[in-house]
Write an enzyme that holds these catalytic residues in place. Structure first.
Site, PDB file in Angstrom:
ATOM      1  N   HIS A   9     101.596  97.291  68.186  1.00 14.83           N
ATOM      2  CA  HIS A   9     100.272  97.916  68.018  1.00 14.83           C
ATOM      3  C   HIS A   9     100.310  99.056  67.003  1.00 14.83           C
ATOM      4  O   HIS A   9      99.369  99.241  66.231  1.00 14.83           O
ATOM      5  CB  HIS A   9      99.752  98.413  69.363  1.00 14.83           C
ATOM      6  CG  HIS A   9     100.716  99.314  70.056  1.00 14.83           C
ATOM      7  ND1 HIS A   9     101.877  98.845  70.641  1.00 14.83           N
ATOM      8  CD2 HIS A   9     100.731 100.666  70.229  1.00 14.83           C
ATOM      9  CE1 HIS A   9     102.546  99.861  71.166  1.00 14.83           C
ATOM     10  NE2 HIS A   9     101.883 100.975  70.912  1.00 14.83           N
ATOM     11  N   CYS A  65     106.664  98.948  63.168  1.00 14.01           N
ATOM     12  CA  CYS A  65     106.282  99.602  64.433  1.00 14.01           C
ATOM     13  C   CYS A  65     105.887 101.029  64.062  1.00 14.01           C
ATOM     14  O   CYS A  65     105.525 101.283  62.906  1.00 14.01           O
ATOM     15  CB  CYS A  65     107.407  99.530  65.464  1.00 14.01           C
ATOM     16  SG  CYS A  65     108.964 100.307  64.982  1.00 14.01           S
ATOM     17  N   HIS A  98     122.485  97.086  47.556  1.00 11.08           N
ATOM     18  CA  HIS A  98     123.782  97.319  48.197  1.00 11.08           C
ATOM     19  C   HIS A  98     123.964  96.571  49.513  1.00 11.08           C
ATOM     20  O   HIS A  98     125.076  96.194  49.852  1.00 11.08           O
ATOM     21  CB  HIS A  98     123.988  98.819  48.472  1.00 11.08           C
ATOM     22  CG  HIS A  98     124.196  99.617  47.226  1.00 11.08           C
ATOM     23  ND1 HIS A  98     124.651 100.905  47.243  1.00 11.08           N
ATOM     24  CD2 HIS A  98     124.005  99.301  45.919  1.00 11.08           C
ATOM     25  CE1 HIS A  98     124.740 101.361  45.995  1.00 11.08           C
ATOM     26  NE2 HIS A  98     124.342 100.406  45.170  1.00 11.08           N
ATOM     27  N   HIS A 133     129.778  95.055  46.797  1.00 15.76           N
ATOM     28  CA  HIS A 133     128.874  95.029  47.949  1.00 15.76           C
ATOM     29  C   HIS A 133     128.982  93.720  48.719  1.00 15.76           C
ATOM     30  O   HIS A 133     128.804  93.690  49.935  1.00 15.76           O
ATOM     31  CB  HIS A 133     127.434  95.275  47.500  1.00 15.76           C
ATOM     32  CG  HIS A 133     127.283  96.577  46.775  1.00 15.76           C
ATOM     33  ND1 HIS A 133     127.519  97.790  47.387  1.00 15.76           N
ATOM     34  CD2 HIS A 133     126.988  96.849  45.475  1.00 15.76           C
ATOM     35  CE1 HIS A 133     127.355  98.761  46.503  1.00 15.76           C
ATOM     36  NE2 HIS A 133     127.040  98.218  45.336  1.00 15.76           N
TER      37      HIS A 133
HETATM   38  C1  RB5 Z   1     105.201 102.699  70.191  1.00 16.49           C
HETATM   39  O1  RB5 Z   1     104.533 103.798  70.721  1.00 16.49           O
HETATM   40  C2  RB5 Z   1     106.432 103.152  69.410  1.00 16.49           C
HETATM   41  O2  RB5 Z   1     107.410 103.630  70.286  1.00 16.49           O
HETATM   42  C3  RB5 Z   1     106.978 102.011  68.592  1.00 16.49           C
HETATM   43  O3  RB5 Z   1     105.986 101.569  67.729  1.00 16.49           O
HETATM   44  C4  RB5 Z   1     108.161 102.299  67.679  1.00 16.49           C
HETATM   45  O4  RB5 Z   1     107.938 103.385  66.848  1.00 16.49           O
HETATM   46  C5  RB5 Z   1     109.492 102.292  68.272  1.00 16.49           C
HETATM   47  O5  RB5 Z   1     110.517 102.457  67.588  1.00 16.49           O
END
Ligand code: RB5
Length: 150
Positions: A9, A65, A98, A133
């Protein structure tokens, strides 16, 4: 290029933004979700994408994320995966030159859309340098084999 993309999300909005750019540029995109802003667990999405790259079903992958860190931790558990969290054009270029990184991890809460697009472009267009490398990548493969057998 056939590219896989996935996010949780916290990376959803950036995923949608980058996906459009990649499609416009003619890449074939496999979108493994998430498909809305509802809270989900990043390991589920990192695992889906890393499996595709690990099995050679897509050439490269992008994981997003909040920070890119959780995604990279999970993706790097899969054989043959070299997932790199990049936060600048320089780190993106070096992760290719690398480390021959095959998954790019980005922080949706860290990067502005335009910054992320620049990082992605550099990452996709930079080749692995091989040479010394390559020797190091071979060592990573040997470590993986050893861990598998232990
Ligand atoms: C979600 O809140 C967050 O923890 C996730 O998106 C991420 O950053 C985890 O590494």
């Amino acid at each position: 290029m056939k590219i896989g993309i996935a996010s949780d999300h916290a990376g959803y909005k950036l995923k949608e933004y980058l996906k459009k750019i990649l499609e416009k540029e003619g890449h074939q995109i496999v979108d493994l979700g998430t498909y809305n802003l509802e809270s989900v667990d990043y390991p589920d999405y990192a695992a889906k994408l890393a499996e595709l790259v690990s099995k050679g079903l897509v050439k490269r992958g992008i994981l997003i994320c909040g920070t890119g860190i959780g995604m990279s931790i999970v993706a790097n558990k899969f054989p043959g995966i070299r997932a790199a969290v990049c936060w600048s054009e320089e780190t993106a270029a070096l992760s290719r030159r690398h480390n021959d990184a095959n998954i790019l991890c980005l922080g949706g809460r860290i990067l502005k859309n335009e910054e992320a697009a620049k990082i992605l472009r550099v990452w996709l267009n930079t080749e692995f340098e091989e040479g010394r490398h390559l020797r190091r990548i071979e060592k990573i493969k040997k470590i993986e084999e050893k861990m598998r057998k232990s």
